[in-house]
Write a protein that holds these residues in place. Structure first.
Motif, PDB file in Angstrom:
ATOM      1  N   ARG A  11      28.833  43.149  31.404  1.00 32.57           N
ATOM      2  CA  ARG A  11      29.695  42.282  30.603  1.00 32.57           C
ATOM      3  C   ARG A  11      28.841  41.249  29.861  1.00 32.57           C
ATOM      4  N   ASP A  20      28.300  37.483  28.465  1.00 36.50           N
ATOM      5  CA  ASP A  20      28.658  36.091  28.707  1.00 36.50           C
ATOM      6  C   ASP A  20      28.955  35.450  27.350  1.00 36.50           C
ATOM      7  N   GLY A  34      39.118  38.219  30.808  1.00 34.59           N
ATOM      8  CA  GLY A  34      38.139  39.140  30.239  1.00 34.59           C
ATOM      9  C   GLY A  34      38.718  40.015  29.158  1.00 34.59           C
ATOM     10  N   TRP A  55      34.468  36.475  29.216  1.00 33.41           N
ATOM     11  CA  TRP A  55      33.681  37.709  29.328  1.00 33.41           C
ATOM     12  C   TRP A  55      34.184  38.778  28.372  1.00 33.41           C
ATOM     13  N   TYR A  82      33.789  42.826  28.556  1.00 35.79           N
ATOM     14  CA  TYR A  82      33.332  43.919  29.406  1.00 35.79           C
ATOM     15  C   TYR A  82      33.021  45.143  28.554  1.00 35.79           C
ATOM     16  N   TRP A  93      27.863  39.693  40.322  1.00 37.81           N
ATOM     17  CA  TRP A  93      27.379  39.697  38.948  1.00 37.81           C
ATOM     18  C   TRP A  93      26.102  38.877  38.812  1.00 37.81           C
TER      19      TRP A  93
END
Length: 235
Positions: free
Chosen positions: A70, A72, A164, A200, A202, A230
């Motif tokens: 993922r 940031d 996310g 995030w 993904y 993570w």
């Protein structure tokens, strides 16, 4: 999300999509579970991915190459190549649209599959294939449509959860492949997450050393999920 709260099923062995001669298996969250929409965000955090109406995680007895990854969002800054991609595609209009089937999207999807996967069984997609693979009744999906001079040239299928954004699939005009629309789509998904305050993006699974997965390392800082949780992937 624990297995005593939701049923997990294991698929039968099938051909691996990344390594010739290998077989693969997946863990799949019960597709009949009534709370899949509420589980989705937690499933992403645990490394699961959506394909159609299924949330799955690779679970191969003799291989652990597929690693969830993922971006940031807060720390991400496009590198020089990605900035060039944005500049190259400055004439493209991107808009958020309701997910679903229409003939224009289907024509583009079919052209993309014929160019990308000729003879692979995916290159003759029917309308039902489009719906079954890209959407699900419970998924929080939007289509990021890319238009050039009024013509649809790309669609980034994007699931948007509170914690996310998941880059599910991108298809685009094969005649425009020099534009780097796959990279452009991810950059747009990062911007969508940033606008909505979502931490995030993904990208599914990364495989160390696999040429089809190498592009994901360019979206730094990229995190990968290990048995310890993570952590940042170092170049």
């Amino acid at each position: 999300m624990r297995s005593d709260h939701v049923r997990l099923f294991q698929t039968l062995p099938h051909s691996c999509g990344y390594f010739v001669g290998r077989t693969a298996q997946n863990l799949v969250i019960d597709p009949a579970a009534p709370q899949l929409d509420r589980l989705y965000g937690a499933a992403l955090d645990h490394g699961f991915r959506r394909a159609g109406g299924h949330l799955y995680f690779p679970h191969c007895p003799n291989c652990h190459a597929c690693t969830p990854c993922r971006i940031d969002v807060a720390r991400f800054k496009p590198d020089r190549s990605q900035r060039r991609c944005l500049k190259r595609n400055a004439d493209i209009t991107v808009s958020e649209r309701m997910a679903g089937y229409n003939s224009e999207r289907h024509v583009l999807y079919s052209r993309y599959l014929r160019a990308r996967h000729p003879g692979g069984g995916m290159d003759e997609a029917e309308a039902s294939d489009f719906r079954r693979f890209l959407t699900a009744p419970w998924s929080p999906t939007v289509f990021l449509e890319m238009h050039l001079n009024g013509q649809l040239v790309g669609v980034a299928v994007t699931d948007v959860c509170n914690t996310g954004v998941s880059a599910v699939y991108t298809f685009y005009d094969p005649d425009e492949q020099d534009r780097g629309l796959g990279t452009f789509a991810i950059l747009q998904q990062v911007e969508l997450a940033r606008r909505r305050g979502i931490p995030w993006v993904y990208l599914g699974f990364w495989i160390d050393g696999h040429p089809k997965m190498d592009y994901k390392k360019r979206f730094q800082p990229l995190q990968v999920r290990t048995t310890e949780g993570w952590t940042d992937l170092r170049r």
